[in-house]
Design a protein around this motif. Structure first.
Motif, short mmCIF file in Angstrom:
data_model
loop_
_atom_site.label_atom_id
_atom_site.label_comp_id
_atom_site.label_asym_id
_atom_site.label_seq_id
_atom_site.Cartn_x
_atom_site.Cartn_y
_atom_site.Cartn_z
N ARG A 146 13.19 9.04 18.62
CA ARG A 146 14.48 8.42 18.93
C ARG A 146 14.73 7.20 18.04
NH1 ARG A 146 14.60 8.67 25.62
NH2 ARG A 146 14.61 10.97 25.77
N PHE A 147 13.71 6.40 17.85
CA PHE A 147 13.84 5.22 16.99
C PHE A 147 14.13 5.66 15.56
CE2 PHE A 147 11.34 2.04 14.37
CZ PHE A 147 12.37 1.13 14.28
N ASN A 148 13.45 6.68 15.11
CA ASN A 148 13.64 7.21 13.76
C ASN A 148 15.09 7.67 13.56
OD1 ASN A 148 13.17 8.18 11.19
ND2 ASN A 148 12.19 10.07 11.89
N LEU A 163 16.83 -1.53 9.85
CA LEU A 163 15.60 -1.55 10.64
C LEU A 163 15.73 -2.48 11.85
CD1 LEU A 163 12.67 -0.65 10.95
CD2 LEU A 163 11.99 -2.56 9.48
N GLU A 164 16.23 -3.67 11.61
CA GLU A 164 16.36 -4.65 12.69
C GLU A 164 17.32 -4.17 13.77
OE1 GLU A 164 18.04 -9.23 13.25
OE2 GLU A 164 17.47 -8.50 11.26
N VAL A 165 18.47 -3.66 13.36
CA VAL A 165 19.49 -3.21 14.31
C VAL A 165 19.01 -1.96 15.05
CG1 VAL A 165 21.85 -2.35 14.58
CG2 VAL A 165 21.37 -4.24 13.00
N ALA A 166 18.36 -1.05 14.34
CA ALA A 166 17.87 0.18 14.97
C ALA A 166 16.87 -0.14 16.06
CB ALA A 166 17.24 1.08 13.91
N TYR A 167 15.94 -1.06 15.81
CA TYR A 167 14.95 -1.38 16.84
C TYR A 167 15.60 -2.12 18.00
CZ TYR A 167 10.61 -2.30 19.19
OH TYR A 167 9.62 -2.31 20.14
N HIS A 168 16.58 -2.96 17.70
CA HIS A 168 17.26 -3.68 18.77
C HIS A 168 17.95 -2.70 19.72
CE1 HIS A 168 19.43 -6.86 20.82
NE2 HIS A 168 20.59 -6.23 20.59
N ARG A 169 18.63 -1.72 19.15
CA ARG A 169 19.31 -0.71 19.99
C ARG A 169 18.29 0.13 20.75
NH1 ARG A 169 24.07 1.50 15.83
NH2 ARG A 169 25.19 -0.50 15.68
N TRP A 171 15.35 -0.84 21.71
CA TRP A 171 14.75 -1.68 22.75
C TRP A 171 15.68 -1.80 23.96
CZ3 TRP A 171 10.18 -3.09 24.09
CH2 TRP A 171 9.99 -4.15 25.00
N LEU A 172 16.98 -1.90 23.71
CA LEU A 172 17.93 -1.98 24.82
C LEU A 172 17.87 -0.71 25.67
CD1 LEU A 172 21.07 -3.58 23.11
CD2 LEU A 172 19.43 -4.68 24.64
N ASP A 173 17.61 0.43 25.04
CA ASP A 173 17.55 1.70 25.77
C ASP A 173 16.23 1.91 26.50
OD1 ASP A 173 20.10 2.35 24.92
OD2 ASP A 173 19.40 3.46 23.16
N HIS A 174 15.14 1.32 25.97
CA HIS A 174 13.81 1.66 26.50
C HIS A 174 12.97 0.46 26.92
CE1 HIS A 174 14.37 5.85 25.47
NE2 HIS A 174 14.75 5.49 24.24
N GLN A 175 13.61 -0.68 27.10
CA GLN A 175 12.87 -1.86 27.52
C GLN A 175 12.19 -1.65 28.88
OE1 GLN A 175 15.23 -5.40 27.71
NE2 GLN A 175 13.54 -6.71 28.36
N SER A 176 12.86 -0.94 29.77
CA SER A 176 12.30 -0.72 31.11
C SER A 176 11.02 0.11 31.07
CB SER A 176 13.33 -0.03 32.01
OG SER A 176 13.71 1.22 31.45
N ASN A 221 7.45 -2.86 16.78
CA ASN A 221 7.71 -3.89 17.79
C ASN A 221 7.30 -5.27 17.27
OD1 ASN A 221 8.23 -4.75 20.70
ND2 ASN A 221 6.10 -5.36 20.46
N SER A 222 6.22 -5.33 16.50
CA SER A 222 5.76 -6.62 15.97
C SER A 222 6.72 -7.20 14.94
CB SER A 222 4.37 -6.47 15.33
OG SER A 222 4.43 -5.74 14.12
#
Length: 276
Positions: A146-148, A163-169, A171-176, A221-222
């Protein structure tokens, strides 16, 4: 300190006490047989002769000085021995405390691994299209897919911070699903890093619990704001030693973390980093 040296060390007070006692006895005997007592008429006699004729009080006073010297010597020896025993007890308690601390850390460490695997096992994802359920470590394969997709979509749009925006989006979907996992994993490495009882194998064993897909998600994530503390952990524990760098979204991303983080990873050398 070896057992032989400890035995010799404990005998030293006895040896010194016996030596001093012998000197006192010899000195008393010498004074008794070779010393003289003279009266005002300069009539002299040996102290032994004087003591034989002396009153009981005078004999008692003479012997009291002799006995007092011996008593003082053996009081000092006794105190010395007690000090040595207390020092040995403190040393034994110190060794026991270290051993107990190591045992406690071992128990805590392995319980941490169990808990980490339980957290991974509790993760589940349900696909919206057909309701298919994915659980446990298989979820990380789905996470990375999904991240890819998010990254490739932004990349096609020539987004300057894909890269930054993709991970941010992502994370919003899968933070839980991932928040608890990342927090616990970070604390697990801190537990190993900050404990004086740690051994090299503790870090390696904890690192070995992570699958390829987990390492890939930890890597990205890092690079995010909420996971930047993992950069130091990755460097100290060579966290990406087994990371399949060929599976990174772009090979050049390997340059976004320190080279030390890859340890002896054969896929990460200056010769095989290619900028795409």
């Amino acid at each position: 300190m070896s057992e032989k040296k400890e035995t010799i060390f404990l005998k030293i007070p006895f040896i010194i006490g016996l030596t001093l006692s012998l000197l006192v006895v010899v000195g008393f005997a010498y004074a008794l047989f070779f010393g003289e007592v003279c009266n005002w008429l300069q009539q002299c006699q040996s102290k032994m002769q004087y003591l034989v004729k002396a009153s009981p009080n005078e004999i008692g006073d003479s012997l009291a000085g002799f006995a007092g010297s011996l008593a003082f010597i053996w009081i000092v020896v006794t105190v010395w021995l007690q000090a040595n025993e207390l020092r040995e007890q403190r040393r034994e308690f110190s060794v026991m405390n270290v051993t107990m601390s190591e045992q406690l850390f071992e128990t805590t460490f392995f319980q941490t691994i169990v808990t980490l695997n339980e957290i991974v096992g509790s993760i589940d994802l349900r696909r919206q299209e057909d309701g298919a359920l994915t659980t446990g470590r298989d979820c990380f394969r789905v996470f990375y897919t999904r991240f890819n997709k998010l990254f490739r979509k932004l990349q096609k749009q020539n987004h300057p911070k894909a890269l930054e925006v993709a991970y941010h989006r992502f994370w919003l979907d899968h933070q839980s699903e991932l928040g608890h996992y990342f927090r616990f994993l970070y604390r697990a490495f801190i537990l190993v890093r900050d404990n004086p009882s740690r051994k090299e194998y503790h870090g390696k064993l904890l690192r070995s619990q992570l699958s390829d897909q987990e390492l890939l998600m930890i890597f990205y994530n890092s690079l995010s704001e909420q996971g930047e503390n993992f950069k130091l952990i990755a460097e100290e524990f060579q966290l990406y030693d087994n990371l399949p760098t060929v599976k990174l979204l772009e090979t050049s991303h390997a340059q976004l973390v320190s080279h030390e983080s890859f340890g002896e990873n054969p896929m990460k050398t200056p010769q095989n980093i290619r900028i795409q």
